[in-house]
Design a protein around this motif. Structure first.
Motif, PDB file in Angstrom:
ATOM      1  N   CYS A   2      42.668  40.583  43.544  1.00 17.29           N
ATOM      2  CA  CYS A   2      41.546  39.649  43.401  1.00 17.29           C
ATOM      3  C   CYS A   2      40.622  40.112  42.262  1.00 17.29           C
ATOM      4  CB  CYS A   2      40.789  39.556  44.730  1.00 17.29           C
ATOM      5  SG  CYS A   2      39.863  38.029  44.941  1.00 17.29           S
ATOM      6  N   SER A   3      40.435  41.421  42.149  1.00 17.11           N
ATOM      7  CA  SER A   3      39.614  41.969  41.058  1.00 17.11           C
ATOM      8  C   SER A   3      40.226  41.656  39.697  1.00 17.11           C
ATOM      9  CB  SER A   3      39.469  43.486  41.205  1.00 17.11           C
ATOM     10  OG  SER A   3      38.730  43.801  42.347  1.00 17.11           O
ATOM     11  N   ILE A   4      41.538  41.699  39.605  1.00 20.09           N
ATOM     12  CA  ILE A   4      42.218  41.360  38.353  1.00 20.09           C
ATOM     13  C   ILE A   4      42.073  39.863  38.074  1.00 20.09           C
ATOM     14  CG2 ILE A   4      44.490  41.202  37.232  1.00 20.09           C
ATOM     15  CD1 ILE A   4      45.170  43.835  38.825  1.00 20.09           C
ATOM     16  N   LEU A   5      42.334  39.057  39.086  1.00 18.67           N
ATOM     17  CA  LEU A   5      42.260  37.602  38.922  1.00 18.67           C
ATOM     18  C   LEU A   5      40.889  37.151  38.430  1.00 18.67           C
ATOM     19  CD1 LEU A   5      43.535  34.756  39.344  1.00 18.67           C
ATOM     20  CD2 LEU A   5      42.656  34.869  41.678  1.00 18.67           C
ATOM     21  N   TYR A   6      39.837  37.725  38.997  1.00 18.51           N
ATOM     22  CA  TYR A   6      38.473  37.289  38.676  1.00 18.51           C
ATOM     23  C   TYR A   6      37.757  38.215  37.686  1.00 18.51           C
ATOM     24  CZ  TYR A   6      38.842  33.788  42.319  1.00 18.51           C
ATOM     25  OH  TYR A   6      39.221  32.704  43.068  1.00 18.51           O
ATOM     26  N   HIS A   7      38.478  39.122  37.052  1.00 17.55           N
ATOM     27  CA  HIS A   7      37.835  40.041  36.110  1.00 17.55           C
ATOM     28  C   HIS A   7      37.243  39.251  34.939  1.00 17.55           C
ATOM     29  CE1 HIS A   7      37.088  43.331  33.374  1.00 17.55           C
ATOM     30  NE2 HIS A   7      37.273  44.155  34.414  1.00 17.55           N
ATOM     31  N   PRO A   8      36.007  39.555  34.559  1.00 15.58           N
ATOM     32  CA  PRO A   8      35.357  38.789  33.478  1.00 15.58           C
ATOM     33  C   PRO A   8      36.111  38.839  32.143  1.00 15.58           C
ATOM     34  CG  PRO A   8      33.834  40.420  34.433  1.00 15.58           C
ATOM     35  CD  PRO A   8      35.127  40.550  35.153  1.00 15.58           C
ATOM     36  N   LYS A   9      36.836  39.894  31.880  1.00 10.22           N
ATOM     37  CA  LYS A   9      37.579  39.984  30.620  1.00 10.22           C
ATOM     38  C   LYS A   9      38.856  39.158  30.648  1.00 10.22           C
ATOM     39  CE  LYS A   9      35.704  44.366  29.137  1.00 10.22           C
ATOM     40  NZ  LYS A   9      35.942  45.763  28.784  1.00 10.22           N
ATOM     41  N   PHE A  10      39.242  38.651  31.816  1.00  7.38           N
ATOM     42  CA  PHE A  10      40.476  37.891  31.964  1.00  7.38           C
ATOM     43  C   PHE A  10      40.239  36.410  32.258  1.00  7.38           C
ATOM     44  CE2 PHE A  10      42.461  42.041  33.783  1.00  7.38           C
ATOM     45  CZ  PHE A  10      42.529  42.580  32.517  1.00  7.38           C
ATOM     46  N   VAL A  11      39.012  35.951  32.076  1.00  8.58           N
ATOM     47  CA  VAL A  11      38.653  34.574  32.442  1.00  8.58           C
ATOM     48  C   VAL A  11      39.564  33.545  31.774  1.00  8.58           C
ATOM     49  CG1 VAL A  11      36.829  32.819  32.197  1.00  8.58           C
ATOM     50  CG2 VAL A  11      36.253  35.115  32.972  1.00  8.58           C
ATOM     51  N   ASN A  12      39.850  33.718  30.506  1.00 11.59           N
ATOM     52  CA  ASN A  12      40.623  32.719  29.763  1.00 11.59           C
ATOM     53  C   ASN A  12      42.104  33.066  29.641  1.00 11.59           C
ATOM     54  OD1 ASN A  12      38.402  30.973  29.221  1.00 11.59           O
ATOM     55  ND2 ASN A  12      37.687  32.484  27.732  1.00 11.59           N
TER      56      ASN A  12
END
Length: 154
Positions: free
Chosen positions: A110-120
């Motif tokens: 979940c941390s990976i999915l919602y990580h701010p650096k991975f938004v796009n």
């Protein structure tokens, strides 16, 4: 490849289960730099493969992101395959598990999915389907609610 094309290719991270290449970020960097049109080549993070290759996504996600950015660059991260791993970190086995049922665990994924650096960045569920009903709907619900539920009753 033509120099003016816009199709991109993502090299998937590997778990190191044999003679494959792309087990670590330096190997991926070498491959990318060796391609004539390297601006069209990036990386697909497979969370199971990264774990099985030895990257600590559970306790050191920020350091893994920083290492990837220094070696390859976050602009080269094109897609993420989200899946759990049946194996411990560094096992070099590549055995995908359903979200929350493996050694990465729901909170880490979940941390990976919602990580701010991975938004796009595109994310794709790549989990096993062993029963009559595919797990994807329940896994997506868990991610949307940011809460694990034991839908497989394990």
């Amino acid at each position: 490849m033509e120099p003016n094309q816009n199709i991109k290719i993502a090299l998937e991270t590997m778990s190191g289960k044999g003679s494959e290449l792309g087990i670590n970020f330096l190997q991926l960097q070498t491959i990318i730099r060796g391609v004539k049109y390297s601006h069209l080549v990036g990386v697909c993070w497979d969370t199971c493969h990264l774990n099985d290759a030895g990257y600590d996504l559970v306790n050191n996600l920020e350091q893994v992101i920083e290492e990837f950015d220094k070696i390859i660059g976050l602009d080269k991260l094109f897609v993420i395959h989200l899946n759990d791993s049946k194996n411990i970190k560094g096992s070099h086995k590549d055995r995908h598990e359903n979200i929350g049922y493996g050694n990465l665990g729901f909170d880490s994924l979940c941390s990976i999915l919602y990580h701010p650096k991975f938004v796009n960045i595109i994310k794709i569920l790549e989990t096993p389907w062993n029963n009559s009903e595919p797990p994807y709907k329940e896994e997506i619900i868990m991610f949307k609610n940011k809460q694990f539920n034991n839908f497989l009753n394990r």
